[in-house]
Design a protein around this motif. Sequence first.
Motif, PDB file in Angstrom:
ATOM      1  N   UNK A 194       0.827  -1.206   0.000  1.00  0.00           N
ATOM      2  CA  UNK A 194       0.000   0.000   0.000  1.00  0.00           C
ATOM      3  C   UNK A 194       0.861   1.256   0.000  1.00  0.00           C
ATOM      4  N   UNK A 195       1.940   1.252   0.767  1.00  0.00           N
ATOM      5  CA  UNK A 195       2.825   2.422   0.818  1.00  0.00           C
ATOM      6  C   UNK A 195       3.437   2.681  -0.555  1.00  0.00           C
ATOM      7  N   UNK A 196       3.879   1.641  -1.235  1.00  0.00           N
ATOM      8  CA  UNK A 196       4.473   1.802  -2.564  1.00  0.00           C
ATOM      9  C   UNK A 196       3.464   2.365  -3.562  1.00  0.00           C
ATOM     10  N   UNK A 197       2.248   1.840  -3.538  1.00  0.00           N
ATOM     11  CA  UNK A 197       1.225   2.297  -4.485  1.00  0.00           C
ATOM     12  C   UNK A 197       0.833   3.743  -4.204  1.00  0.00           C
ATOM     13  N   UNK A 198       0.621   4.084  -2.947  1.00  0.00           N
ATOM     14  CA  UNK A 198       0.208   5.448  -2.617  1.00  0.00           C
ATOM     15  C   UNK A 198       1.330   6.457  -2.847  1.00  0.00           C
ATOM     16  N   UNK A 199       2.568   6.023  -2.675  1.00  0.00           N
ATOM     17  CA  UNK A 199       3.690   6.913  -2.986  1.00  0.00           C
ATOM     18  C   UNK A 199       3.719   7.224  -4.481  1.00  0.00           C
ATOM     19  N   UNK A 200       3.565   6.190  -5.294  1.00  0.00           N
ATOM     20  CA  UNK A 200       3.518   6.402  -6.746  1.00  0.00           C
ATOM     21  C   UNK A 200       2.310   7.249  -7.139  1.00  0.00           C
ATOM     22  N   UNK A 201       1.199   7.075  -6.440  1.00  0.00           N
ATOM     23  CA  UNK A 201      -0.018   7.831  -6.749  1.00  0.00           C
ATOM     24  C   UNK A 201       0.140   9.316  -6.420  1.00  0.00           C
ATOM     25  N   UNK A 202       0.845   9.636  -5.336  1.00  0.00           N
ATOM     26  CA  UNK A 202       0.954  11.025  -4.903  1.00  0.00           C
ATOM     27  C   UNK A 202       2.092  11.807  -5.515  1.00  0.00           C
ATOM     28  N   UNK A 203       3.078  11.137  -6.101  1.00  0.00           N
ATOM     29  CA  UNK A 203       4.251  11.836  -6.636  1.00  0.00           C
ATOM     30  C   UNK A 203       3.933  12.811  -7.771  1.00  0.00           C
ATOM     31  N   UNK A 204       3.088  12.475  -8.748  1.00  0.00           N
ATOM     32  CA  UNK A 204       2.842  13.440  -9.833  1.00  0.00           C
ATOM     33  C   UNK A 204       2.329  14.789  -9.343  1.00  0.00           C
ATOM     34  N   UNK A 205       1.351  14.790  -8.453  1.00  0.00           N
ATOM     35  CA  UNK A 205       0.826  16.049  -7.934  1.00  0.00           C
ATOM     36  C   UNK A 205       1.883  16.795  -7.129  1.00  0.00           C
ATOM     37  N   UNK A 206       2.678  16.057  -6.351  1.00  0.00           N
ATOM     38  CA  UNK A 206       3.721  16.685  -5.546  1.00  0.00           C
ATOM     39  C   UNK A 206       4.754  17.372  -6.431  1.00  0.00           C
ATOM     40  N   UNK A 207       5.196  16.688  -7.475  1.00  0.00           N
ATOM     41  CA  UNK A 207       6.189  17.266  -8.380  1.00  0.00           C
ATOM     42  C   UNK A 207       5.622  18.485  -9.092  1.00  0.00           C
ATOM     43  N   UNK A 208       4.374  18.390  -9.532  1.00  0.00           N
ATOM     44  CA  UNK A 208       3.750  19.486 -10.276  1.00  0.00           C
ATOM     45  C   UNK A 208       3.638  20.747  -9.417  1.00  0.00           C
ATOM     46  N   UNK A 209       3.186  20.604  -8.177  1.00  0.00           N
ATOM     47  CA  UNK A 209       3.008  21.774  -7.305  1.00  0.00           C
ATOM     48  C   UNK A 209       4.342  22.312  -6.808  1.00  0.00           C
ATOM     49  N   UNK A 210       5.205  21.438  -6.317  1.00  0.00           N
ATOM     50  CA  UNK A 210       6.451  21.879  -5.702  1.00  0.00           C
ATOM     51  C   UNK A 210       7.415  22.483  -6.710  1.00  0.00           C
ATOM     52  N   UNK A 211       7.416  21.993  -7.938  1.00  0.00           N
ATOM     53  CA  UNK A 211       8.330  22.560  -8.934  1.00  0.00           C
ATOM     54  C   UNK A 211       7.995  24.011  -9.227  1.00  0.00           C
ATOM     55  N   UNK A 212       6.700  24.340  -9.232  1.00  0.00           N
ATOM     56  CA  UNK A 212       6.309  25.728  -9.474  1.00  0.00           C
ATOM     57  C   UNK A 212       6.762  26.628  -8.324  1.00  0.00           C
ATOM     58  N   UNK A 213       6.649  26.159  -7.099  1.00  0.00           N
ATOM     59  CA  UNK A 213       7.077  26.955  -5.958  1.00  0.00           C
ATOM     60  C   UNK A 213       8.598  27.088  -5.918  1.00  0.00           C
ATOM     61  N   UNK A 214       9.307  26.015  -6.259  1.00  0.00           N
ATOM     62  CA  UNK A 214      10.770  26.055  -6.188  1.00  0.00           C
ATOM     63  C   UNK A 214      11.373  26.955  -7.254  1.00  0.00           C
ATOM     64  N   UNK A 215      10.670  27.163  -8.340  1.00  0.00           N
ATOM     65  CA  UNK A 215      11.159  28.104  -9.343  1.00  0.00           C
ATOM     66  C   UNK A 215      11.136  29.533  -8.822  1.00  0.00           C
ATOM     67  N   UNK A 216      10.313  29.772  -7.802  1.00  0.00           N
ATOM     68  CA  UNK A 216      10.246  31.111  -7.224  1.00  0.00           C
ATOM     69  C   UNK A 216      11.264  31.378  -6.138  1.00  0.00           C
ATOM     70  N   UNK A 217      12.026  30.354  -5.738  1.00  0.00           N
ATOM     71  CA  UNK A 217      13.076  30.550  -4.730  1.00  0.00           C
ATOM     72  C   UNK A 217      14.225  31.331  -5.366  1.00  0.00           C
ATOM     73  N   UNK A 218      14.746  32.300  -4.652  1.00  0.00           N
ATOM     74  CA  UNK A 218      15.783  33.190  -5.174  1.00  0.00           C
ATOM     75  C   UNK A 218      17.030  32.415  -5.607  1.00  0.00           C
ATOM     76  N   UNK A 219      17.479  32.656  -6.831  1.00  0.00           N
ATOM     77  CA  UNK A 219      18.731  32.057  -7.299  1.00  0.00           C
ATOM     78  C   UNK A 219      19.927  32.630  -6.552  1.00  0.00           C
TER      79      UNK A 219
END
Length: 279
Positions: free
Chosen positions: A145-170
């Motif tokens: 169950x942990x493996x399946x739910x991790x795979x299930x949640x990763x796409x949304x996590x990557x999509x949201x977090x990548x947008x926020x991380x682009x806003x972190x000061x270089x």
Amino acid sequence: MSQARHSTARSLAAHAVLILYTVIALFPVFVVVINSFKTRRAIFADPLAVPGPESFDLVGYRTVLAQGDFVLYFQNSLIVTVASLFFVLLFGAMAAFALSEYRFRGNMLMGLYLALGIMIPIRLGTVAILQMMVASGLVNTLTALVLVYTAQGLPLAVFILSEFMRGVSDDLKNAGRIDGLSEYTIFFRLVLPLVRPAMATVAVFTMIPIWNDLWFPLILAPSEATKTVTLGSQVFIGQFVTNWNAVLAALSLAILPVLVLYLIFSRQLIRGITAGAVK
């Protein structure tokens, strides 16, 4: 001054919408909880009424605690949810940092590939997932169950977090590199603290589907030792007769951890959702 007023107005509007949504979303929870303290006749006679002296009854909670191993079900759900959230946030944040920080050939295609999981439900691969778990000997284990739910949640996590991380000061990250910090140190000590609202947002939107899911526990871990709360409560639902007092009591108890985690992340969640409204 005018821009500041518009930003404040947008922020207030965003908070008002979020509060209204919360009230609407919590109303069904309120109905479930109040009916869990009522007699069966009172549930069907007036489901929106608050329990009174004549309708108050704890038979549902007594049935839940007497039948089955609800404490074990509760423990299994908690282990699966917490472990899955940990891996989703860790691997999702690391992948988002790599996609937002490093430019390489295929960067956009890689991001698109990871985002496909948002549009394609993981349940479409249930047969293949079951075959993989059988071949790996992971059926009727919480690890499956942990493996399946991790795979299930990763796409949304990557999509949201990548947008926020682009806003972190270089400049901040480059200053860390000049000071001799490794990429791992920059990621964990400089970047992650700045994207906590986004992490909380991902945690809340990932946690609820995992905790409430019935499909994968029924397919991958239906044994008595690995049942989750949602699957365990199905014992009170029969083909011809349903013990509604016990079902509502079990659901009310299952709601508590979600509410606690929601309250813990609520402040960061509001900041993450309304981040774009105050720019």
